[in-house]
Design a protein around this motif. Structure first.
Motif, PDB file in Angstrom:
ATOM      1  N   VAL A 189      34.783   6.109  43.686  1.00 31.68           N
ATOM      2  CA  VAL A 189      33.346   6.310  43.878  1.00 31.68           C
ATOM      3  C   VAL A 189      32.659   4.964  43.704  1.00 31.68           C
ATOM      4  O   VAL A 189      32.904   4.258  42.730  1.00 31.68           O
ATOM      5  N   TYR A 249      41.442   1.131  53.832  1.00 34.47           N
ATOM      6  CA  TYR A 249      40.141   1.215  53.158  1.00 34.47           C
ATOM      7  C   TYR A 249      39.805  -0.075  52.401  1.00 34.47           C
ATOM      8  O   TYR A 249      38.678  -0.259  51.973  1.00 34.47           O
ATOM      9  N   TYR A 307      31.880   8.144  48.407  1.00 33.94           N
ATOM     10  CA  TYR A 307      33.104   8.774  47.931  1.00 33.94           C
ATOM     11  C   TYR A 307      34.238   8.485  48.907  1.00 33.94           C
ATOM     12  O   TYR A 307      34.161   8.855  50.081  1.00 33.94           O
ATOM     13  N   LEU A 308      35.260   7.853  48.379  1.00 33.63           N
ATOM     14  CA  LEU A 308      36.441   7.555  49.184  1.00 33.63           C
ATOM     15  C   LEU A 308      37.582   8.390  48.636  1.00 33.63           C
ATOM     16  O   LEU A 308      38.028   8.186  47.503  1.00 33.63           O
ATOM     17  N   THR A 309      38.039   9.342  49.404  1.00 35.53           N
ATOM     18  CA  THR A 309      39.083  10.236  48.929  1.00 35.53           C
ATOM     19  C   THR A 309      40.401   9.958  49.640  1.00 35.53           C
ATOM     20  O   THR A 309      40.409   9.531  50.797  1.00 35.53           O
ATOM     21  N   ALA A 310      41.482  10.186  48.915  1.00 36.56           N
ATOM     22  CA  ALA A 310      42.831   9.964  49.457  1.00 36.56           C
ATOM     23  C   ALA A 310      42.903   8.610  50.159  1.00 36.56           C
ATOM     24  O   ALA A 310      43.194   8.513  51.349  1.00 36.56           O
ATOM     25  N   SER A 311      42.618   7.583  49.393  1.00 33.47           N
ATOM     26  CA  SER A 311      42.459   6.252  49.974  1.00 33.47           C
ATOM     27  C   SER A 311      43.703   5.793  50.737  1.00 33.47           C
ATOM     28  O   SER A 311      44.838   6.118  50.380  1.00 33.47           O
ATOM     29  N   LYS A 364      35.592  10.635  57.597  1.00 38.58           N
ATOM     30  CA  LYS A 364      36.473  10.740  56.457  1.00 38.58           C
ATOM     31  C   LYS A 364      35.871  10.181  55.185  1.00 38.58           C
ATOM     32  O   LYS A 364      36.527  10.146  54.160  1.00 38.58           O
ATOM     33  N   ILE A 365      34.652   9.719  55.256  1.00 41.61           N
ATOM     34  CA  ILE A 365      34.004   9.174  54.073  1.00 41.61           C
ATOM     35  C   ILE A 365      32.729   9.955  53.846  1.00 41.61           C
ATOM     36  O   ILE A 365      31.990  10.239  54.785  1.00 41.61           O
ATOM     37  N   GLU A 423      44.673   7.673  45.972  1.00 44.65           N
ATOM     38  CA  GLU A 423      43.710   7.888  44.888  1.00 44.65           C
ATOM     39  C   GLU A 423      42.281   7.889  45.430  1.00 44.65           C
ATOM     40  O   GLU A 423      42.021   7.462  46.550  1.00 44.65           O
ATOM     41  N   ASP A 424      41.375   8.371  44.602  1.00 38.39           N
ATOM     42  CA  ASP A 424      39.968   8.476  44.993  1.00 38.39           C
ATOM     43  C   ASP A 424      39.142   7.395  44.300  1.00 38.39           C
ATOM     44  O   ASP A 424      39.528   6.879  43.244  1.00 38.39           O
TER      45      ASP A 424
END
Lengths: 111, 116
Positions: free
Chosen positions: A19, A82, A74-78, A59-60, A16-17
C-alpha cells in the motif's frame, strides 16, 4: 503544495501486497497515480475523482478520502514488472492545470 | 499507438548558452506541459499551455524559461542563459483535456539536459 507519500521505499517478494499512501495539506479535486521505471518517463496508472469515480489500470486499485485529503494505491499479488517509483499527483481545486507530483515511493519486487 | 516525442534525447550545453527543447504532443491533445526531474528527485511541474497561451506555471518557471507552439505540431521549451542547476531530465506531456478536468497525461521519453 507538494503531496507527501509514504513509505519512501518498499521491497516486496513476488506475490506480496503493498500500500502506498499520498497525503496533501490542501483540498483535493482529484488524485492521479503514475509509475516511473528507472530512466523512463512516468506512465499513467489511475485517476480518482471526488465522489468516487475512478479510471485507470485494471489490476491496480486505489482509494481517495476527500475529507482527509489522502489517497492510497493498493498493489496486490505484486509482479516483478511492478518495480519502479510510484508518484501520486494532485490538482488543487479546479483551478486549471497546475499539477503537483508527490515525493515518490520506490517499489522493488524481488523473486 | 500515438505517443509524445521529444528531441533531442540528450543535450549538452555550456553555462550561459540558450537551449531549445522540442516536443511533438499527441495530435488531438489540447493541453501541453513541461516538467523537469533532477537526477534521483521527484518530477517537478514547470508550465502548462492551452489555446496558445500559458495556463499555469510554477515558481521554477521564471523569466529564464519560455514556451511556444510555433506551428501546429511542435511545442518548445526555451531556456535562456542556462545555469549548472538547470541540468535535469525535461519531460513534455500532453492530454486531451486539462488535469483539472481529470484527464491523464501522456509523457514523452524526456530530454536529458547537461549544463557544463
Amino acid at each position: 503544495q507538494q503531496p507527501v507519500q509514504s513509505p519512501q521505499a518498499v521491497i516486496l517478494r513476488e506475490g506480496e501486497d503493498a500500500v502506498i499512501n499520498c497525503s496533501s495539506s490542501k483540498a483535493l479535486y482529484s488524485v492521479h497515480w503514475y509509475r516511473q521505471k528507472h530512466g523512463e518517463a512516468p506512465v499513467f496508472l489511475m485517476i480518482l475523482l471526488k465522489g468516487g469515480e475512478q479510471k485507470g489500470h485494471e489490476k491496480i486499485s486505489a482509494s481517495f478520502n476527500e475529507k482527509k485529503q489522502q489517497s492510497s494505491l493498493y498493489l496486490t499479488a505484486s509482479q516483478l514488472s511492478y518495480s519502479g517509483t510510484y508518484f501520486c499527483g494532485t490538482v488543487e481545486g479546479y483551478t486549471g492545470n497546475q499539477f503537483y507530483f508527490g515525493t515518490g515511493t520506490s517499489l522493488t519486487v524481488i523473486p | 499507438e500515438p505517443e509524445v516525442t521529444q528531441t533531442p534525447s540528450h543535450q549538452v550545453t555550456q553555462m550561459g548558452q540558450e537551449v531549445i527543447l522540442r516536443c511533438v504532443p499527441i495530435s488531438n491533445h489540447l493541453y501541453f506541459y513541461w516538467y523537469r526531474q533532477i537526477l534521483g528527485q521527484k518530477v517537478e511541474f514547470l508550465v502548462s499551455f492551452y489555446n496558445n497561451e500559458i495556463s499555469e506555471k510554477s515558481e521554477i518557471f521564471d523569466d529564464q524559461f519560455s514556451v511556444e507552439r510555433p506551428d501546429g505540431s511542435n511545442f518548445t521549451l526555451k531556456i535562456r542563459s542556462t545555469k549548472l542547476e538547470d541540468s535535469a531530465m525535461y519531460f513534455c506531456a500532453s492530454s486531451e483535456g486539462g488535469t483539472g478536468s481529470s484527464y491523464e497525461q501522456y509523457f514523452g521519453p524526456g530530454t536529458r539536459l547537461t549544463v557544463t
